[in-house]
Design a protein around this motif. Structure first.
Motif, PDB file in Angstrom:
ATOM      1  N   SER A  99       0.817  -1.216   0.000  1.00 48.15           N
ATOM      2  CA  SER A  99       0.000   0.000   0.000  1.00 48.15           C
ATOM      3  C   SER A  99       0.846   1.259   0.000  1.00 48.15           C
ATOM      4  CB  SER A  99      -0.925   0.025   1.216  1.00 48.15           C
ATOM      5  OG  SER A  99      -1.754  -1.085   1.170  1.00 48.15           O
ATOM      6  N   LYS A 104      -1.062   3.769  -7.945  1.00 50.73           N
ATOM      7  CA  LYS A 104      -1.581   4.830  -8.826  1.00 50.73           C
ATOM      8  C   LYS A 104      -2.418   5.846  -8.060  1.00 50.73           C
ATOM      9  CE  LYS A 104      -2.234   1.828 -12.816  1.00 50.73           C
ATOM     10  NZ  LYS A 104      -3.292   1.116 -13.528  1.00 50.73           N
ATOM     11  N   SER A 105      -3.145   5.360  -7.055  1.00 45.61           N
ATOM     12  CA  SER A 105      -4.039   6.272  -6.323  1.00 45.61           C
ATOM     13  C   SER A 105      -3.286   7.093  -5.272  1.00 45.61           C
ATOM     14  CB  SER A 105      -5.186   5.483  -5.692  1.00 45.61           C
ATOM     15  OG  SER A 105      -4.690   4.342  -5.057  1.00 45.61           O
ATOM     16  N   GLY A 106      -1.973   7.013  -5.270  1.00 46.02           N
ATOM     17  CA  GLY A 106      -1.169   7.918  -4.451  1.00 46.02           C
ATOM     18  C   GLY A 106      -0.919   7.431  -3.041  1.00 46.02           C
ATOM     19  N   THR A 151      -2.834  10.147   1.167  1.00 46.75           N
ATOM     20  CA  THR A 151      -4.123  10.206   1.883  1.00 46.75           C
ATOM     21  C   THR A 151      -4.214   9.028   2.844  1.00 46.75           C
ATOM     22  OG1 THR A 151      -5.190   8.929   0.145  1.00 46.75           O
ATOM     23  CG2 THR A 151      -5.441  11.325   0.014  1.00 46.75           C
ATOM     24  N   GLY A 152      -5.122   9.154   3.841  1.00 48.53           N
ATOM     25  CA  GLY A 152      -5.430   8.065   4.781  1.00 48.53           C
ATOM     26  C   GLY A 152      -4.195   7.530   5.490  1.00 48.53           C
ATOM     27  N   TRP A 153      -4.190   6.226   5.710  1.00 50.41           N
ATOM     28  CA  TRP A 153      -3.078   5.578   6.404  1.00 50.41           C
ATOM     29  C   TRP A 153      -1.785   5.713   5.621  1.00 50.41           C
ATOM     30  CZ3 TRP A 153      -1.521   3.771  10.925  1.00 50.41           C
ATOM     31  CH2 TRP A 153      -2.480   3.572  11.925  1.00 50.41           C
ATOM     32  N   ARG A 154      -1.900   5.700   4.297  1.00 56.62           N
ATOM     33  CA  ARG A 154      -0.693   5.830   3.468  1.00 56.62           C
ATOM     34  C   ARG A 154       0.028   7.134   3.823  1.00 56.62           C
ATOM     35  NH1 ARG A 154      -3.026   4.159  -2.508  1.00 56.62           N
ATOM     36  NH2 ARG A 154      -3.823   2.121  -1.927  1.00 56.62           N
ATOM     37  N   ILE A 188      -8.530   7.861 -12.105  1.00 55.19           N
ATOM     38  CA  ILE A 188      -8.872   7.627 -10.703  1.00 55.19           C
ATOM     39  C   ILE A 188     -10.355   7.929 -10.479  1.00 55.19           C
ATOM     40  CG2 ILE A 188      -8.427   8.373  -8.319  1.00 55.19           C
ATOM     41  CD1 ILE A 188      -6.129   6.741  -9.536  1.00 55.19           C
ATOM     42  N   ILE A 232      -7.899   0.026   5.234  1.00 53.23           N
ATOM     43  CA  ILE A 232      -6.612   0.572   5.678  1.00 53.23           C
ATOM     44  C   ILE A 232      -5.594   0.600   4.527  1.00 53.23           C
ATOM     45  CG2 ILE A 232      -5.666  -1.650   6.512  1.00 53.23           C
ATOM     46  CD1 ILE A 232      -4.453  -0.064   8.855  1.00 53.23           C
ATOM     47  N   ASN A 233      -5.782  -0.258   3.538  1.00 54.16           N
ATOM     48  CA  ASN A 233      -4.843  -0.309   2.417  1.00 54.16           C
ATOM     49  C   ASN A 233      -5.273   0.554   1.239  1.00 54.16           C
ATOM     50  OD1 ASN A 233      -2.786  -2.073   3.380  1.00 54.16           O
ATOM     51  ND2 ASN A 233      -4.353  -3.659   3.420  1.00 54.16           N
ATOM     52  N   ARG A 234      -6.254   1.393   1.476  1.00 51.37           N
ATOM     53  CA  ARG A 234      -6.794   2.225   0.395  1.00 51.37           C
ATOM     54  C   ARG A 234      -6.458   3.687   0.607  1.00 51.37           C
ATOM     55  NH1 ARG A 234      -7.325  -0.228  -3.991  1.00 51.37           N
ATOM     56  NH2 ARG A 234      -7.180  -2.383  -3.327  1.00 51.37           N
ATOM     57  N   SER A 235      -6.576   4.411  -0.492  1.00 46.42           N
ATOM     58  CA  SER A 235      -6.403   5.842  -0.412  1.00 46.42           C
ATOM     59  C   SER A 235      -7.738   6.427   0.052  1.00 46.42           C
ATOM     60  CB  SER A 235      -6.030   6.333  -1.813  1.00 46.42           C
ATOM     61  OG  SER A 235      -5.828   7.685  -1.801  1.00 46.42           O
ATOM     62  N   VAL A 236      -7.760   6.984   1.265  1.00 45.34           N
ATOM     63  CA  VAL A 236      -9.019   7.437   1.874  1.00 45.34           C
ATOM     64  C   VAL A 236      -8.883   8.885   2.305  1.00 45.34           C
ATOM     65  CG1 VAL A 236     -10.693   6.979   3.722  1.00 45.34           C
ATOM     66  CG2 VAL A 236      -9.334   5.102   2.822  1.00 45.34           C
ATOM     67  N   LYS A 237      -9.874   9.690   1.964  1.00 45.12           N
ATOM     68  CA  LYS A 237      -9.834  11.083   2.415  1.00 45.12           C
ATOM     69  C   LYS A 237     -11.242  11.682   2.410  1.00 45.12           C
ATOM     70  CE  LYS A 237      -7.503  15.432   1.712  1.00 45.12           C
ATOM     71  NZ  LYS A 237      -7.017  16.382   0.742  1.00 45.12           N
ATOM     72  N   TYR A 271     -10.414   6.376  -3.008  1.00 45.66           N
ATOM     73  CA  TYR A 271      -9.922   6.631  -4.371  1.00 45.66           C
ATOM     74  C   TYR A 271      -9.363   5.343  -4.953  1.00 45.66           C
ATOM     75  CZ  TYR A 271     -10.534  11.477  -3.132  1.00 45.66           C
ATOM     76  OH  TYR A 271     -11.105  12.678  -2.739  1.00 45.66           O
TER      77      TYR A 271
END
Lengths: 382, 338
Positions: free
Chosen positions: A218, A234-236, A239-242, B139, B162-167, B172
């Motif tokens: 991730s 690709k989705s960067g 944001t979030g936990w990343r 996206i 948790i493994n996703r782009s979240v905002k 996303y």
């Protein structure tokens, strides 16, 4: 566990002060859709009654004043037929709820204010083992949270709110925060758009908050043969936990080389994975997973008394300024005599009480607090 | 100017209302499938179906009239074969075929309006998901609840939130991921189309092909794989140790232990026996609960063993190296009985 020493005097005293509270505070402003909720309560003999329903607050208060339970719960779920058996209740959705508790923070101060009470004779031991007084009973822990405990739990509460508002996008108007009445905070989210989430979806949210299951992939680190490759998603990663992990590592969307070096310095893919696990544990919030995942939970009723402390599950409008031992201490001031079982110091309603192992005259709210904790007995002395 | 779906979209997405409208407009009658010139459509549907039953996605794409007809014949064939496994497998592979086209369209289509129309027709109208397609990148974003309702049914760790782009309440995803998210729903949609087909007189030409296919495939789906458990997984061992020490297990651990034991074939009596050592053991309550989990009481639903993911989040997982890549404790330490 019911910590109250099962003497008629203690129970009578608590029942009287609890009844007075429910009689005088006969409204529950944070109880919505009462007719759709299941209610349950724990009696002073520890028996639990469930599958109750009430059409209005008046009916509920009448029941509380009549039966005076030790603890009162209501369902996070909305049901068509709340008093039916669980499979016939007609589930219509459930509020999303979170519970954080001081005991889950592993705080260093905890041993300074934890007492080990015998479940048979009530003697307060200094260690958790067989009672040295009666040589028969086992001990249970009871704790008087200190200022540091509350400061720490508030920090966790603030982290949880950050997850809810910034990541999950939950609007503040749908979030109500309550002091649990003992050693934690409860969060009730009544956002209609998440009411229908099933238990698995809620478990997914739980893991998000706890920081469980974050994958190296991730953040762009992929296992490749015996090594690894860097390929940012690709989705960067901002944001979030990343983003949390990226900022911990000091990287951004363009730091592929830096990330490669970090992974190598951690000992490769496996080493990096271990580092990530530590990072997510530190950044997550230790919520009680079972509470959040359960869509049929009966949860402590806001405005009711917590039988573990005699404090109220009180609404917390401003987390920072909220003082549990003051703002949630709502029982009567009338004075009674108690026999404390140990030497201790507590501050309630902004008054500090230093108690010895001798008969003491204290306000009812202090007596109730100590009896609920198993640290004192009521005395008939006049 | 209003944008409409073109013939190429109808070819790729023959389950859309517009494709049904086309059939109505042409006043096509099922009996016409018995005409000799229709045999190539039937053969094409058979080829597609056999491909799917072998576990391949049928990628050939023809003119929209042919595709719509082939889709219709495929459904009639599957219905007529009447094998549940065939219906499920073909529905899944048909969904994967759609997934392939849709993912490519959302990535490559230059017209933002066209992309939005596709998203509206498939995501919103069929599955009530609001997807926002970015006009400049590949996206997409969707709300957290919409994401959770679908992703929580997937076992792969990468789908965990948790493994996703979240905002700000949105997740996303790239287009492949967005389309993958609705695979189950697409599959269920096609499956329900087959199930809900009214009892019609199936044309002889299709029925005879269906009979051939039924004979060919009916024996292949008998569930032969019986397993025996050689060793309990560590989560179950841990729970058993606690019970054997006479200590109380939390409710969630009891649920795990009982569902596991029932799933590996223990009788209800065996399972009740396991709990006899619990300090708060009450035979009446235990029996009711075990029978409930076994699907003999209450809703008559047999409860499944919680997934490893679930056990991890409830602190019931004590994974060892052999647990790697398992998604459910039931997979641990089992061997096929031949």
């Amino acid at each position: 566990m019911n910590q109250i020493q099962n003497t008629g005097e203690n129970i009578n005293f608590l029942r009287n002060v609890f009844r007075k509270y429910y009689f005088e505070n006969n409204h529950f402003p944070y109880l919505y859709s009462i007719e759709k909720r299941e209610f349950g309560y724990r009696k002073f003999d520890s028996l639990v009654v469930r599958h109750l329903s009430f059409n209005n607050v008046g009916e509920l208060v009448a029941e509380l004043v009549r039966n005076v339970p030790l603890d009162i719960y209501y369902s996070n779920a909305y049901y068509g037929l709340p008093s039916n058996p669980i499979n016939e209740k007609q589930w219509e959705g459930a509020d999303l709820i979170f519970d954080i508790d001081i005991k889950d923070l592993d705080l260093p101060c905890i041993h300074e204010h934890t007492y080990y009470v015998c479940n048979l004779c009530g003697y307060v031991n200094s260690e958790r083992k067989q009672c040295i007084n009666c040589n028969k009973g086992k001990t249970y822990d009871t704790s008087i949270p200190c200022k540091r405990c509350f400061l720490s739990i508030k920090k966790e509460a603030a982290k949880l709110l950050d997850f809810l508002y910034c990541d999950l996008g939950i609007k503040e108007k749908f979030v109500e925060i309550f002091f649990s009445g003992n050693a934690g905070f409860h969060f009730h989210i009544n956002d209609p758009s998440i009411r229908n989430l099933d238990s698995n979806s809620r478990a997914n949210v739980t893991d998000y908050i706890l920081g469980n299951g974050f994958m190296c992939e991730s953040i762009g680190v992929r296992k490749y043969r015996n090594g690894f490759v860097i390929k940012l998603p690709k989705s960067g990663i901002m944001t979030g936990w990343r983003k949390k992990i990226a900022s911990n590592l000091g990287i951004n969307q363009k730091s592929e080389l830096k990330l490669k070096n970090i992974v190598e310095a951690s000992g490769g893919y496996e080493g990096f994975r271990n580092e990530l696990n530590k990072m997510t544990r530190n950044n997550g919030v230790p919520i009680d997973a079972q509470v959040t995942n359960d869509i049929h939970r009966v949860f402590r009723l806001p405005g009711s008394i917590n039988g573990k402390s005699g404090l109220t599950k009180a609404k917390c409008d401003d987390l920072e300024s909220f003082n549990p031992n003051n703002d949630a201490c709502m029982l009567s001031d009338s004075e009674v005599y108690v026999n404390p079982k140990t030497k201790l110091k507590i501050t309630l309603k902004n008054n500090t009480f230093r108690l010895d192992n001798a008969l003491e005259k204290v306000p009812s709210y202090v007596a109730a607090y100590l009896i609920c904790k198993g640290l004192a007995s009521i005395s008939n002395a006049q | 100017m209003s944008i409409k779906l073109g013939s190429s979209e109808l070819a790729k997405y023959p389950f859309l209302q517009e494709a049904s409208d086309y059939i109505h407009e042409t006043k096509f009658d099922f009996e016409e499938f018995d005409r000799p010139e229709m045999i190539h459509i039937i053969n094409r549907a058979v080829e597609k179906l056999e491909n799917e039953l072998k576990g391949n996605v049928y990628s050939n794409l023809d003119e929209y009239e042919i595709e719509i007809m082939t889709f219709m014949v495929s459904l009639l064939l599957i219905k007529s074969i009447g094998l549940e496994e065939v219906s499920k497998k073909c529905s899944l592979f048909e969904a994967m075929r759609v997934e392939k086209f849709l993912s490519s369209d959302l990535s490559n289509e230059r017209s933002v309006e066209k992309k939005k129309l596709l998203v509206q027709k498939i995501f919103l109208e069929l599955f009530k998901i609001n997807i926002d397609v970015n006009s400049t990148s590949s996206i997409c974003k969707l709300s957290v609840p919409d994401y959770l309702q679908r992703a929580s049914k997937m076992y792969e760790q990468e789908w965990k939130l948790i493994n996703r782009s979240v905002k700000d309440g949105y997740v996303y995803l790239d287009t492949d991921e967005t389309v993958r998210l609705i695979r189950n729903e697409l599959s269920n949609l096609i499956y329900s189309r087959i199930k809900n087909m009214k009892a019609i007189e199936i044309p002889v030409s299709i029925k005879s092909k269906a009979d051939e296919l039924r004979n060919k495939y009916s024996g292949r789906y008998v569930y032969k794989n019986q397993f025996k458990i050689l060793e309990y997984p560590p989560c179950i061992k841990h729970a058993m140790e606690i019970i054997n020490k006479g200590e109380n297990l939390p409710h969630s651990a009891r649920f795990m232990l009982a569902t596991y034991m029932l799933a590996i074939g223990k009788t209800e009596e065996d399972v009740i026996d396991i709990f006899k050592n619990s300090p708060d053991y009450n035979e009446k309550i235990t029996r009711y609960q075990v029978e409930h989990l076994a699907g003999k009481k209450g809703s008559h639903t047999k409860y499944s063993v919680p997934s490893c993911d679930r056990l991890r989040s409830e602190d019931l997982c004590f994974a060892i190296k052999e647990c790697e890549n398992l998604i459910n404790p039931i997979q641990f330490g089992r061997r096929k009985i031949r």
